[in-house]
Design a protein around this motif. Sequence first.
Motif, mmCIF file in Angstrom:
data_model
loop_
_atom_site.group_PDB
_atom_site.id
_atom_site.type_symbol
_atom_site.label_atom_id
_atom_site.label_comp_id
_atom_site.label_asym_id
_atom_site.label_seq_id
_atom_site.Cartn_x
_atom_site.Cartn_y
_atom_site.Cartn_z
ATOM 1 N N ALA A 401 1.096 -1.027 -0.404
ATOM 2 C CA ALA A 401 -0.061 -0.095 0.100
ATOM 3 C C ALA A 401 0.726 1.148 -0.101
ATOM 4 O O ALA A 401 1.004 1.840 -1.085
ATOM 5 C CB ALA A 401 -0.636 -0.113 1.088
ATOM 6 N N LYS A 402 1.943 1.955 0.768
ATOM 7 C CA LYS A 402 1.950 2.798 0.826
ATOM 8 C C LYS A 402 3.382 3.169 -0.469
ATOM 9 O O LYS A 402 4.067 3.819 -0.359
ATOM 10 C CB LYS A 402 3.269 2.594 2.608
ATOM 11 N N ARG A 403 3.326 2.013 -1.042
ATOM 12 C CA ARG A 403 4.284 2.039 -2.765
ATOM 13 C C ARG A 403 4.164 3.284 -2.850
ATOM 14 O O ARG A 403 4.127 4.195 -4.549
ATOM 15 C CB ARG A 403 4.262 0.606 -3.305
ATOM 16 N N VAL A 404 2.450 3.477 -2.739
ATOM 17 C CA VAL A 404 1.537 4.515 -3.785
ATOM 18 C C VAL A 404 2.183 6.294 -3.432
ATOM 19 O O VAL A 404 1.709 6.451 -4.498
ATOM 20 C CB VAL A 404 -0.306 4.259 -3.658
ATOM 21 N N ASP A 405 2.725 5.805 -2.852
ATOM 22 C CA ASP A 405 3.285 7.443 -1.848
ATOM 23 C C ASP A 405 4.295 7.651 -3.049
ATOM 24 O O ASP A 405 3.911 8.807 -3.703
ATOM 25 C CB ASP A 405 4.248 7.143 -0.559
ATOM 26 N N LYS B 402 11.315 2.443 4.099
ATOM 27 C CA LYS B 402 11.021 3.170 2.370
ATOM 28 C C LYS B 402 10.057 4.432 2.877
ATOM 29 O O LYS B 402 9.676 4.371 1.446
ATOM 30 C CB LYS B 402 9.550 1.494 1.575
ATOM 31 N N ASP B 405 11.435 7.177 0.117
ATOM 32 C CA ASP B 405 11.392 7.012 -1.217
ATOM 33 C C ASP B 405 10.621 8.346 -0.885
ATOM 34 O O ASP B 405 11.068 8.787 -2.206
ATOM 35 C CB ASP B 405 10.098 5.809 -1.717
ATOM 36 N N VAL B 406 9.864 8.729 -0.498
ATOM 37 C CA VAL B 406 8.773 9.738 -0.248
ATOM 38 C C VAL B 406 9.737 11.196 -0.748
ATOM 39 O O VAL B 406 9.750 11.960 -1.529
ATOM 40 C CB VAL B 406 7.701 9.981 0.608
ATOM 41 N N ASP B 424 0.496 14.315 -0.072
ATOM 42 C CA ASP B 424 -0.891 13.273 0.089
ATOM 43 C C ASP B 424 -0.993 12.163 0.236
ATOM 44 O O ASP B 424 -0.490 11.698 -0.720
ATOM 45 C CB ASP B 424 -1.858 13.813 -1.786
ATOM 46 N N LEU B 425 0.041 11.940 0.851
ATOM 47 C CA LEU B 425 0.593 10.271 1.423
ATOM 48 C C LEU B 425 -0.829 9.586 2.001
ATOM 49 O O LEU B 425 -1.231 9.894 2.720
ATOM 50 C CB LEU B 425 1.845 10.795 2.290
ATOM 51 N N GLY B 426 -0.435 8.311 1.694
ATOM 52 C CA GLY B 426 -1.672 7.663 1.822
ATOM 53 C C GLY B 426 -1.483 7.131 3.021
ATOM 54 O O GLY B 426 -0.845 6.756 3.852
ATOM 55 N N PHE B 431 -1.363 2.145 8.639
ATOM 56 C CA PHE B 431 -0.454 2.593 7.693
ATOM 57 C C PHE B 431 0.833 3.635 7.932
ATOM 58 O O PHE B 431 1.805 4.039 7.715
ATOM 59 C CB PHE B 431 -0.836 2.729 5.622
#
Lengths: 453, 453
Positions: A401-405, B402, B405-406, B424-426, B431
């Motif tokens: 899920a958090k890869r969507v960031d 990870k 990455d942001v 707009d982060l998840g 999470f």
Amino acid sequence: MVVGGDAAGMSAASQARRFKGPDELEIVAFERGHFGSYSACGIPYWVGGQVGERAELIARTPAEHRERAIDLRTRTEVTEIDLAGGRVLSRDLESGAEEWTGYDKLVLATGARPVRPPVPGIDAPGVYGVQTLDDGQALLDGLSAVGGGGRAVVVGAGYIGVEMAEALLNRGFAVTVLNRGEQPMSTLDPDMGRLVHTAMDGLGIVTVNGAGVTGVRTGADGRAVAVATRDAEYPADVVVLGTGVEPETGLARAAGLPLGVYGGLLTDLSMRVRGREEIWAGGDCVEVLDLVSGRERHVPLGTHANKHGQVIGANVGGGYGTFPGVVGTAVSKVCDLEIARTGLRERDAAEVGLRYVTVTIESTSRAGYYPSAAPMTVKMLAERRTGRLLGVQIVGREGAAKRVDVAAVALTAGMTVEAMTALDLGYAPPFSPVWDPVLVAARKAVSAVRAAG
Amino acid sequence: MVVGGDAAGMSAASQARRFKGPDELEIVAFERGHFGSYSACGIPYWVGGQVGERAELIARTPAEHRERAIDLRTRTEVTEIDLAGGRVLSRDLESGAEEWTGYDKLVLATGARPVRPPVPGIDAPGVYGVQTLDDGQALLDGLSAVGGGGRAVVVGAGYIGVEMAEALLNRGFAVTVLNRGEQPMSTLDPDMGRLVHTAMDGLGIVTVNGAGVTGVRTGADGRAVAVATRDAEYPADVVVLGTGVEPETGLARAAGLPLGVYGGLLTDLSMRVRGREEIWAGGDCVEVLDLVSGRERHVPLGTHANKHGQVIGANVGGGYGTFPGVVGTAVSKVCDLEIARTGLRERDAAEVGLRYVTVTIESTSRAGYYPSAAPMTVKMLAERRTGRLLGVQIVGREGAAKRVDVAAVALTAGMTVEAMTALDLGYAPPFSPVWDPVLVAARKAVSAVRAAG
């Protein structure tokens, strides 16, 4: 004066207080529920038992607010706004007493309410919303009354629906999810929603698609006993509304404030209600700018509400802040299935006139040879010709899920999928394959953009 | 012709083959080791036992390459490049036979070699590098010979050092890490490295800082039996070199090709060696542009090597690709401790003349009330005045690494910390806290930039 004492309202109050002391700024907040400043997003996990105590969801009690000279009045409902008079009418829900209170600056943070399908029986006892802590408490009381081994029907298969399905499963209920649409999670494209459906099947959650609710049947005592669709009737000890929410803007509408197509308040970048110098609005009761489509959308999420509150509080307190908009990021899970999306779905892109390509790839959360590497599916949309990233959807297990960031930041920056292929993302075998799944998708998208011409 | 048959070299070969068939392009690759196309980054996990079989680390065997008309010749070392003649001299390491082979296009992917401190005994049996599969096999054989319960000394406390410390711990060895510097993980600032040190203490790994190795003592059979520093001697059944690597560019240097200050080959954006129309280079043997500092750096990482290979292969094959540079992202772990960094450390920023502010915050991987929310520390550097993000370092537990990455994408896009606060982060309780830790750091950095003026 703040109307609505949860995330946006009380963040605004707290932030304003940081800028101005009690001598300079008096702060009153009205909240119709028993609680303020709580995590509504945490309710499914409290209902499901992962969070043991209601108190854990409460960030700050009314007493704690009062210590900071913020007069939060719970169980007090605002019933009218008199814009010309600069005052609101409130009612004490315990005593029934009403009074008018004047304001210089007004913050509307009235939140959202569950969409209740307009069918017979939908308001019967035994049908539960899960929008507020009060709702959550009522549902938990209802579950206790039934005990384990009962049957639960969840109406709706969006975020709230699937999270509540997990919660009810955790409580030992047999769970059926009735989904009006083609696939669960309509915030994803149907091909990605299908993956969620399959995973829910695997968890023992029965999901019925194309199942619009036509009524709730009640028993002799008036309580809900079954949910009916056009095709079938589903017996239920409890019925939970996971149908999503709509902006709670009745007060604003009555006062003539500007609302958008989704019924949310319209604000400027400083979160000021358009055309009103003295009124701000934030949280689930406003519409926000979608930076990818350029359209206003209703995106009820605690993380936005908190940001709105910060911005409003700074501006009300004499500082400066703006909320530029969203890219539509959302993450969720059902048991160990992780679900994420950001940007536009295919239908969103088409709706605003964008031509696009889509690619879907399979990859893993860690290097394939590393233990517990979990599969994930990544779908990516890119604009034709320009190759600009338009959206990403991910369904997978741990680490998905958090890869969507990464995509959320890339969308914010207006990156092309070609530029994304060179992103320097963290790599080590326990954390990612040598090409991160998002990069694998970007590479394939580059080819698709080229092939589409 | 490819010199070096691992990530960069064989990615280049495979990608070139996609563009041009065997009739159009002949591909020969020389590799001095027994293996090609393997994950060198996976070696610590193979040594540690999480990866059961060496074969799992091999992406493609020589036979599989040959099926695609790529003539990978293992155990064949290139000993000289004749630029004027367009040919290389190679030696069959089994037979000792030498031959010259001509090329039209040459790809140098000679990798890196472990830095061996120039002290007595460092080349003794029982001292192991971990750069190649052959190295890993030798170490595993050495560990088996000692059996469990032995004593291991790791020289160096960078990524390879800490990963090997975990691996040796997993194999039942008592592990001492000798670190020349102030704190382990010198790719972090010392204040963040201290957190790693503390966590390693907690895992039972003895880390000695300021411990430059002065010699390796050998026993009667010539094998290493202890590692000496100025202050002490550490008995060792095995000694592992985790001292980092340097570009393996002896061949290139001898041929007069352009090298940078770190000894790596210098290329243009298409990965062509500067000034040479017919030669490309990629992977651990090149220097790359650091997009944040504007300087060339040596960043030996499999993920870059693979990207280089793709770019080289496309260009050699008649397509087009570029590698714009890196932002310096790296992630690692020691048991359940996760370590990540991207962008500039304080000393890097100072070195290129940047004035900066730093902030450090504590947050959690999930909402604080959600089970198994794990603590993490995030340090952020931002440029004074402009507020441009310069770097992020994270030390924490599950879900920490990870998140970097942001920041990597934000660095690539040249974002300010102010812009980052609106990302707009998840968000959902399982999470992230409602403000993602990276956003918490960005908010604090905004204040620090303002305060610094």
